[in-house]
Design a protein around this motif. Structure first.
Motif, PDB file in Angstrom:
ATOM      1  N   ALA A   1     -31.610   5.631   7.304  1.00  0.00           N
ATOM      2  CA  ALA A   1     -30.303   5.181   7.333  1.00  0.00           C
ATOM      3  C   ALA A   1     -30.013   4.676   8.583  1.00  0.00           C
ATOM      4  N   CYS A   2     -30.926   4.489   9.447  1.00  0.00           N
ATOM      5  CA  CYS A   2     -30.533   4.235  10.997  1.00  0.00           C
ATOM      6  C   CYS A   2     -29.684   3.139  11.387  1.00  0.00           C
ATOM      7  N   HIS A   3     -29.846   2.059  10.447  1.00  0.00           N
ATOM      8  CA  HIS A   3     -29.176   0.784  10.623  1.00  0.00           C
ATOM      9  C   HIS A   3     -28.114   0.511   9.797  1.00  0.00           C
ATOM     10  N   LEU A   4     -27.447   1.492   9.149  1.00  0.00           N
ATOM     11  CA  LEU A   4     -26.274   1.437   8.401  1.00  0.00           C
ATOM     12  C   LEU A   4     -25.004   2.286   9.011  1.00  0.00           C
ATOM     13  N   ASP A   5     -25.242   2.874  10.051  1.00  0.00           N
ATOM     14  CA  ASP A   5     -24.182   3.647  10.963  1.00  0.00           C
ATOM     15  C   ASP A   5     -23.409   4.697  10.125  1.00  0.00           C
ATOM     16  N   THR A   6     -24.457   5.166   9.105  1.00  0.00           N
ATOM     17  CA  THR A   6     -23.888   6.285   8.444  1.00  0.00           C
ATOM     18  C   THR A   6     -24.761   7.779   8.463  1.00  0.00           C
ATOM     19  N   CYS A   7     -25.364   7.883   9.559  1.00  0.00           N
ATOM     20  CA  CYS A   7     -26.332   8.916   9.925  1.00  0.00           C
ATOM     21  C   CYS A   7     -25.365  10.230   9.477  1.00  0.00           C
ATOM     22  N   PRO A   8     -26.019  11.077   8.506  1.00  0.00           N
ATOM     23  CA  PRO A   8     -25.230  12.385   8.326  1.00  0.00           C
ATOM     24  C   PRO A   8     -25.065  13.406   9.223  1.00  0.00           C
ATOM     25  N   VAL A   9     -26.154  13.441  10.262  1.00  0.00           N
ATOM     26  CA  VAL A   9     -26.232  14.396  11.330  1.00  0.00           C
ATOM     27  C   VAL A   9     -25.812  13.918  12.651  1.00  0.00           C
ATOM     28  N   GLY A  10     -25.225  12.583  12.634  1.00  0.00           N
ATOM     29  CA  GLY A  10     -24.576  12.094  14.033  1.00  0.00           C
ATOM     30  C   GLY A  10     -25.769  11.683  14.928  1.00  0.00           C
ATOM     31  N   VAL A  11     -26.841  11.216  14.676  1.00  0.00           N
ATOM     32  CA  VAL A  11     -27.945  10.953  15.587  1.00  0.00           C
ATOM     33  C   VAL A  11     -28.011   9.392  15.679  1.00  0.00           C
ATOM     34  N   ALA A  12     -27.914   8.472  14.627  1.00  0.00           N
ATOM     35  CA  ALA A  12     -28.178   7.274  15.022  1.00  0.00           C
ATOM     36  C   ALA A  12     -26.744   6.543  14.345  1.00  0.00           C
ATOM     37  N   THR A  13     -25.692   6.829  15.188  1.00  0.00           N
ATOM     38  CA  THR A  13     -24.392   6.192  14.725  1.00  0.00           C
ATOM     39  C   THR A  13     -23.421   6.126  15.883  1.00  0.00           C
TER      40      THR A  13
END
Length: 502
Positions: free
Chosen positions: A99-111
């Motif tokens: 979900a890297c493009h959704l700004d919803t990364c649950p572990v704080g990597v891709a957001t």
């Protein structure tokens, strides 16, 4: 391709396999696009050797390298450098939600969401430990194969054998892997650095000597330069000297004026910083103003050009790719992929090809003419103003997924667009711009404003919060929270209503 770019003085060639890639990719791309790096690497390595080019380039590979064994296999097939991405991300805490493009990364990597970023638990030492284990496994394989140094191992396909298990497999047994393991004679590793002839570039021979005093003292300089299409990245080396000395601040506007005459080569004015103004009377190849970083670029046709310049292409494709700040005025048409990933430059142009403003995130683009198909694909920020006599036909050329259309009605915005066109006319003597300004009341009705939907929502949210008494920084953060989290959005709406009531 590998042989061609090696002849074109590339330093590194990357063969990237299909297994890796961003989690933002569609499933169809992840599953069905591309080939294994083993195939591309072996063929590229062999081709470079057979053409006597291998010693001039570093060959790199990537595509979900996970273990020391992967590194050894890549080295035996010809690679000298290795790219790791997926595995280190997992080591840092990535759980591959894709979900890297959704700004919803649950572990704080891709957001970019500060609340989600708090959940990031990665540490640099985790990567260090992982790479140490990779190196240790590589050493074990090297010892087993009898290699003392890593370079000895590169391209040594003679130590590879097709396994008995593969030979016995009903499907794998039908594959002919002999071409994959073929070993040409000759140099197998990088030996001789490419000669980029930077010392012979226009910047080094002409421009830098003429503006050296201006860079050192800040004194203004105005230089005339003849240019032709073999002069690539004109102005870039000079710009780098300014950035080394003054950083992102650059110099005051128009400190260094470079007036070019002729046909410029690729990447004219790439990355030039604040303080540099490049005037080109003639035309240019691709990548004009790539990464423009505060400078100014003006391109216009010679006075002897008898045709209507706005009907002719004056700069090539991919102009102002990834530009971050500055201004540009182009008296003529541009090619395809104009202002892709533009994040802050204000530019006026008199027509563009396909895929204009793709992935644009900031800045303003005024187009005084036709645009090609797929306009504004993936555009998430910034604003485009397109002059058209047929709004319906223009809208059919646009990628409608992320944008909306408006008339140009706000008085301040009208004045801003007019000011840009006035600058364009002043810098380029554009007959089209002069004509449009002389009929401004009619001209302004023909503009279609293209603005990304989410970008507009953010701007409105920020203005609402500022009106409610928040500072600009607080309003931006509040709007960001409100527009990225449903619960926060509802709370923000209630809070804002309460603040307005108070």
């Amino acid at each position: 391709i590998a042989a061609g770019v090696a002849k074109g003085t590339a330093d590194v060639i990357v063969v990237s396999g299909y297994d890796g890639g961003t989690g933002a990719s569609p499933k169809t791309s992840i599953k069905h696009t591309g080939l294994p790096w083993e195939l591309g690497l072996a063929e590229a390595h062999q081709t470079l050797m057979l053409n006597g080019l291998r010693e001039r380039v570093v060959l790199e590979t990537d595509g979900k390298l996970m273990t020391g064994r992967d590194v050894v296999m890549a080295a035996l097939l010809g690679a000298e450098e290795f790219g790791f991405a997926t595995a280190p991300l997992v080591v840092l805490g990535c759980v591959m939600m894709r979900a890297c493009h959704l700004d919803t990364c649950p572990v704080g990597v891709a957001t970019q969401n500060p609340e989600l970023r708090k959940k990031f638990m990665g540490d640099p030492d985790h990567i260090v430990n992982y790479m140490l284990f990779i190196a240790e496994e590589v050493r074990e394989f090297m010892a087993a194969l009898g290699f003392k140094t890593f370079d000895e191992m590169i391209g040594r396909t003679d130590v590879l054998q097709i396994s008995e298990r593969a030979k016995a497999h009903w499907k794998a047994s039908q594959l002919d892997l002999s071409t994959l393991l073929y070993q040409p004679e000759g140099v197998r590793t990088f030996q001789t650095p490419q000669n980029h002839k930077i010392d012979q570039s226009l910047d080094m021979t002409t421009i830098l000597p003429a503006v050296k005093e201006a860079i050192e003292s800040g004194k203004e300089a105005d230089v005339d330069v003849e240019i032709n299409n073999t002069n690539r990245v004109a102005g870039t080396v000079t710009g780098s000297e300014i950035s080394k000395r003054y950083g992102a601040e650059g110099l005051p506007d128009d400190t260094i004026k470079l007036r070019f005459t002729g046909s410029a080569g690729q990447s004219f004015g790439a990355f030039v910083p604040k303080g540099m103004s490049l005037y080109l009377t003639g035309d240019s190849n691709d990548y004009v103003g790539k990464g423009l970083s505060g400078g100014k670029i003006i391109v216009k046709a010679p006075e002897t050009f008898n045709c209507s310049s706005h009907d002719h292409v004056i700069i090539g494709n991919v102009a102002f790719y990834g530009a971050t700040s500055g201004e540009a005025f182009i008296s003529g048409r541009a090619g395809e992929r104009f202002a892709v990933r533009n994040s802050g430059v204000n530019v006026v142009v008199e027509g563009i090809g396909d895929h204009g403003c793709e992935y644009m995130t900031g800045g303003r683009v005024v187009v005084l003419g036709d645009v090609g198909k797929n306009f504004a694909a993936g555009m998430s920020g910034g604003i485009a103003y397109v002059l058209t006599d047929d709004p319906k036909a223009f809208k059919r050329k646009c990628n409608l997924e992320m944008i909306s259309f408006e008339a140009l009605e706000d008085e301040q915005e009208i004045q801003d667009v007019k000011a840009m066109i006035e600058k364009h006319a002043a810098y380029t003597d554009s007959p089209k711009a002069e004509n449009l300004l002389n009929q401004w009341e009619e001209t302004v009705k023909k503009f279609v404003k293209v603005i990304p939907k989410n970008y507009k929502q953010m701007l409105l949210s920020i203005e609402e919060q500022k009106a409610a008494g928040l500072s600009e920084e607080e309003a931006i953060m509040y709007a960001f929270e409100a527009n990225t989290k449903p619960a926060a959005k509802a709370k923000a709406s209630a809070d804002q209503k309460q603040a307005v009531a108070q």
